[in-house]
Design an enzyme around this catalytic site. Structure first.
Site, short mmCIF file in Angstrom:
data_model
loop_
_atom_site.label_atom_id
_atom_site.label_comp_id
_atom_site.label_asym_id
_atom_site.label_seq_id
_atom_site.Cartn_x
_atom_site.Cartn_y
_atom_site.Cartn_z
N ASP A 1 1.73 29.23 -10.48
CA ASP A 1 2.09 28.61 -9.22
C ASP A 1 3.04 29.47 -8.38
OD1 ASP A 1 1.32 25.99 -8.04
OD2 ASP A 1 3.47 25.91 -7.63
N THR B 1 -7.51 22.30 5.95
CA THR B 1 -6.70 22.88 4.88
C THR B 1 -6.96 22.21 3.53
OG1 THR B 1 -4.49 23.69 4.34
CG2 THR B 1 -4.64 21.45 5.19
#
Ligand SMILES: *[C@@H]1O[C@H](CO)[C@@H](O)[C@H](O)[C@H]1NC(C)=O
Ligand SMILES: *[C@@H]1O[C@H](CO)[C@@H](O)[C@H](O)[C@H]1NC(C)=O
Length: 508
Positions: free
Chosen positions: A364, A492
């Site tokens: 991440d 998105t």
């Protein structure tokens, strides 16, 4: 490029005009699927249906995340984010029965009150629900007008965010008391509404939605105060005044999709207002000058952050990795191959974060060093992190993977933009890693440590697993004419909207 030469030859008048840079097609004209693509595609469909079966069984109707452990759950205590968010993917994959069930479910959601104690996020609700509903409406041939009715019901409730005629909306809304939380917002939250709310205007005939979303972006884009480099606004905003509250610049979370939507909205709307495309170009130019860094190990290219103390932070993230695909898209629309090529290099840097770990899945958060230093704003790297860096050209600062799409999203753009089948191989490799490490109870969950051969699961399936990861993977292995990047603009959350034919030129 060839478009311009052709025009210049046939229309000599252009020699006297300022040099026009014409928009080129986004997709390569040399796209040819390898023979094994069909089997990869089927595997992705199987992962979708397996994940969705588990969602149905244990979490039907829940919001946002679906715990996949075997505890019985109170059904329908949410709006069913994975159902609405997954709809456009079901349609694209040809999963007709699932799609029809989802459409029925969606038309029955009462968006006028929240089923949980949480506030409702204007941003998240827009990108997942409003977009999911309207994209499904378009994809299925406008046969289900009830989906538009639902998007409108939700947007009318979300317009609470503009209660005081503020230009920048409040993001955290309380449907129970018809009010909002009086807290700051971000350029991503306020600047990522244009695609969805303009579509809603198109299908309802009410231009208020589009105007609210446009005015918020323009307020951010035209604010030159506290800007570190032109076109790169700080992240925080005060909705009461519309003014910035900090100067932290990043292409990562909190700022990301503000940049993403500048060029996408220019393309989807074909607006005559050049602000959107021009500000996107300026953001890219300034980023190349201030944020673009090459790692001292491996020559990987990353976009760094710039903090309130005006220091470069040598950090990046899975979320930020959307930038690669966005630069390829925008570079093609501006007919600027320099930008496309930097996008491809950023994509390689992001892919390296996958190919270097024990699972073959990227972390991440990560950090690196470049010629100007290795400051990150956090603790200096441990011995183990240093060793990892010296081998791989980045080190992991957050090792979890929560089913985010951005690296595979950019990989999808790279394939469609170049026609190089190495990107298909990369996608296939990610699918194998997902099968090896994310499987849980027949479904798929996130993991805590991508650099462990036996990572523990986090017991959640995200709605964007259905909406984004599996859609981008499927389309990477599918006929490149299906949802072509020359015909559609993805929001998105990976919900495609049908775009009008491209203008000859974007920006001034
Ligand atoms: C358009 O939508 C806005 C926002 O929900 C609403 O306040 C307004 O009354 C609508 N206008 C019309 C003509 O329906
Ligand atoms: C392409 O973009 C780069 C980076 O912003 C810029 O330096 C260059 O001048 C652009 N090229 C053209 C032909 O506009």
């Amino acid at each position: 490029m060839s478009g311009f030469i052709l025009r210049a030859l046939t229309l000599p008048v252009l020699f006297f005009a300022p040099l026009a840079v014409l928009a080129g097609p986004v997709q390569s004209s040399h796209l040819s699927l390898p023979p094994d693509a069909a089997s990869h595609r089927q595997v992705v469909v199987d992962i979708f249906t397996a994940s969705y079966d588990v969602y149905r069984k244990y979490a039907w109707g829940q919001d946002e995340v679906a715990p996949i452990s075997k505890k019985p759950l109170n059904p329908r205590n949410g709006w069913g984010a994975s159902i609405v968010d997954g709809m456009s993917t079901m349609y694209i994959m040809g999963l007709e029965d699932l799609f029809n069930d989802a459409v029925n479910f969606a038309q029955g959601i009462d968006f006028s009150h929240s089923k949980t104690a949480d506030t409702v996020s204007l941003f998240e609700s827009t990108i997942r629900y409003v977009a999911g509903l309207l994209s499904a409406y378009e994809l299925s041939g406008k046969k289900h007008p009830g989906l538009v009715t639902k998007a409108k019901q939700l947007a009318d409730c979300l317009s609470l965010g503009w209660t005081n005629n503020n230009v920048i909306p409040y993001n955290d809304l309380d449907f129970k008391h018809n009010t909002f939380e009086n807290t700051g917002t971000s350029i991503a939250a306020a600047g990522t509404l244009t695609l969805e709310w303009s579509r809603l205007s198109l299908y309802t005939g009410n231009n208020t939605y589009r105007k609210l979303a446009e005015d918020a972006v323009l307020r951010i884009a035209n604010n030159n105060a506290h800007v570190i480099a032109a076109g790169l606004p700080g992240q925080g905003l005060d909705p009461k005044t519309g003014a910035p509250t900090d100067a932290y610049v990043t292409w990562g979370g909190g700022s990301d999709s503000y940049f993403e939507y500048l060029i996408k909205y220019a393309r989807l709307s074909n607006t005559d207002d050049n602000t959107y495309a021009d500000k996107w170009r300026l953001a890219v130019e300034s980023s190349i000058k201030t944020l673009l860094k090459t790692s001292t190990v491996g020559d990987h290219v990353y976009l760094a952050d710039y903090d309130d103390d005006r220091k470069i932070r040598h950090v990046s993230s899975h979320l930020a990795c959307f930038h690669a695909g966005n630069w390829m898209l925008g570079g093609r629309l501006l007919n600027n191959e320099t930008i496309v090529n930097i996008g491809l290099r950023l994509n390689d840097g992001c892919w390296n974060t996958y190919s270097s770990t024990a699972t073959g899945i990227g972390p991440d958060g990560f950090a690196f060093a470049s010629a100007d230093g290795d400051y990150t704003g956090e603790q200096p790297p441990t011995t183990a992190q240093r060793a990892f860096y010296n081998k791989n050209g980045f080190y992991i600062t957050n090792g979890y993977y929560i089913q985010r799409p951005e690296v595979l999203e950019s990989n999808f753009y790279a394939w469609r933009v170049t026609g190089d089948t190495k990107y298909i191989d990369r996608a296939a490799s990610a699918v194998r890693s997902f099968q090896a490490y994310l499987r849980a109870d027949g479904g798929y969950a996130g993991v805590e440590d991508v650099d462990s051969k036996q990572p523990s699961k986090n017991d959640e399936t995200q709605s964007f697993w259905f909406a984004e990861v599996l859609k981008y993977l499927f389309l990477t292995f599918d006929d490149p004419g299906h949802i072509s990047l020359d015909d559609y603009v993805f929001n998105t959350e990976a919900h495609p909207f049908l775009a009008p034919p491209a203008k000859s030129k974007y920006g001034s």
